[in-house]
Design a protein around this motif. Sequence first.
Motif, PDB file in Angstrom:
ATOM      1  N   LEU A  99      69.038 105.728  75.795  1.00 11.47           N
ATOM      2  CA  LEU A  99      69.235 107.152  75.275  1.00 11.47           C
ATOM      3  C   LEU A  99      70.042 107.569  74.293  1.00 11.47           C
ATOM      4  O   LEU A  99      69.871 108.370  73.595  1.00 11.47           O
ATOM      5  CB  LEU A  99      69.393 107.719  76.519  1.00 11.47           C
ATOM      6  N   HIS A 100      70.957 106.672  73.897  1.00 14.86           N
ATOM      7  CA  HIS A 100      71.918 106.939  72.889  1.00 14.86           C
ATOM      8  C   HIS A 100      71.602 106.037  71.663  1.00 14.86           C
ATOM      9  O   HIS A 100      72.437 105.804  70.574  1.00 14.86           O
ATOM     10  CB  HIS A 100      73.327 106.431  73.295  1.00 14.86           C
ATOM     11  N   TRP A 133      70.993 103.871  79.858  1.00 12.72           N
ATOM     12  CA  TRP A 133      71.978 104.849  79.455  1.00 12.72           C
ATOM     13  C   TRP A 133      71.867 104.663  77.736  1.00 12.72           C
ATOM     14  O   TRP A 133      72.164 105.437  76.978  1.00 12.72           O
ATOM     15  CB  TRP A 133      73.356 104.558  79.914  1.00 12.72           C
TER      16      TRP A 133
END
Length: 536
Positions: free
Chosen positions: A295-296, A292
């Motif tokens: 992805l950021h 997560w």
Amino acid sequence: MNELKPNPIFRLMPSLTDVAFLMPIVFLFTRLDGMRTLLFDGDTGWHIRTGEWILANGRVPDQDIFSFTRAGQPWFAWEWLWDICFAWMHRHGGLAAVGLASMLVICLTFALLYRLVNRACGNPLVAIGLALVAACGATLHWLSRPHLFTMLFTVLLLGVLARVREGRTRLLWSLPALTVLWTNLHGGWVVGVLILAAFSAGEAARALVAAGGEERREAWRASMRYLATAAGCLAASLVNPYFYHLHVHIWEYVRNPYAMKYISEFQAANFQNANAIYFEAMLALGAGAAIWHGLHRRFTEVFLLAGWAHLGLIAARNIPLFMIVAAPLVAPAVVAWLAALSEAPVAAWIKKAAGLVPAAGEEIASIDRLWRVHAVSAAAFAVIVLIVTSPVATEKFKPDYDPKWFPMGAMAALDASDRVFTRDQWGDYLIYRLWPSGAKVFVDGRSDFYGEKFGQDYIDVLSVKYDWEQTLARYGVDTILLPTDASLASALKESSHWRVVYDDGMAIVFRPARGAAGRAVPPATTSAAQESGHRA
């Protein structure tokens, strides 16, 4: 419109910070063995005696003072500051003071960790849940030893870095000062340098993939700040009694295969342990959170999660640090996942359940953010102090070594002139009970001091290797103290060169068939425990 001020009595009511503070105490006395858990490792004993030596002599030792096998050899008492602090407490309050101070450090660690996690995600329910998982996963290292300060200082370091990310970059100047204190309390100061290096590498990675020039320049500046701080902390670590020689010693120690092969806390994680479920849960959450964050484009979080998961998997002693580092990094991902799940095309009950946590968290947050006196935590800890220091404290509250694990009864069978071969953990206990005027030990828990060659001799004797008797003779061993079920104990019973002089069903003491002066060894003594047919 002015906000309503809460009733002053409300300031005395417990907050989730109090819950986080008290969690370790509840776990310690319900799921674990209470004060005896903190004293399960014999190393506490030689640390206390080292501190007493420093207080008596006014300097840090540079030679061995405990063994007869390596007496006078160079030794790094690298946790000297912990040693003198806890020796002073032991002088005034015995093992009760040592255990209670250790418990306080653990409680503060996870109270501050809760605050850090809550700061990262904004949801106190998620924060307290992750703090609980981290605390339970860290129990394997809840011992009265200097490494507890590495757990606490890791949380403090992460708290400073969280505020630096919010723009308070001047706080970075505090980290070298923290490192000076950290270095002289425990060798885990290296953890701080590694975390800062991960922050620097993460910002460098962000700069490499930045879409705009301004973002790239800002990321490079941040990377250089963290790198400079890491260098400053490394330089600050030279402020210790041994200067750079300590760093050389640590480097040689971590590269020593003996420690990795024979010392349990340096070995790979044991997933059959009852508390391994918490480590497994954090590993799973950490893997998802790393994806997560990736992805950021939050590469610092990815490096920290992947790096500490790797370290936790290869050495059990790193698991508590992984749990602490991972908790605030996992938290924002969990909050995001719950929000996404509450709007996902799934069953209505799942969406409702996922939405309850954010909704309840918002309600609790409005109350929990109000400052408190933390009187409940103080009162609860005061009650624990009274119980532990009571002369009628029950087994879990009694501040002493566990007689099921340490040879308490055998102490009376040892003489001041004895040169005792025993297990390293029992060697620690002998130092605590008998130093400075009692028997000397063959080996103790200072594995970094004894080294690989000597350590292998010790293991070979315990394993009854073919030349075990020659090794004992070479070192001049005249007394052997072992658990009754040890392989070496069986071999000694069969040997014509040794005879039993004490056996209480838990520990057994051997001496040569003839004493050092040619006199016969006195008849063996038998404890009441053995006479009644029960093991101690």
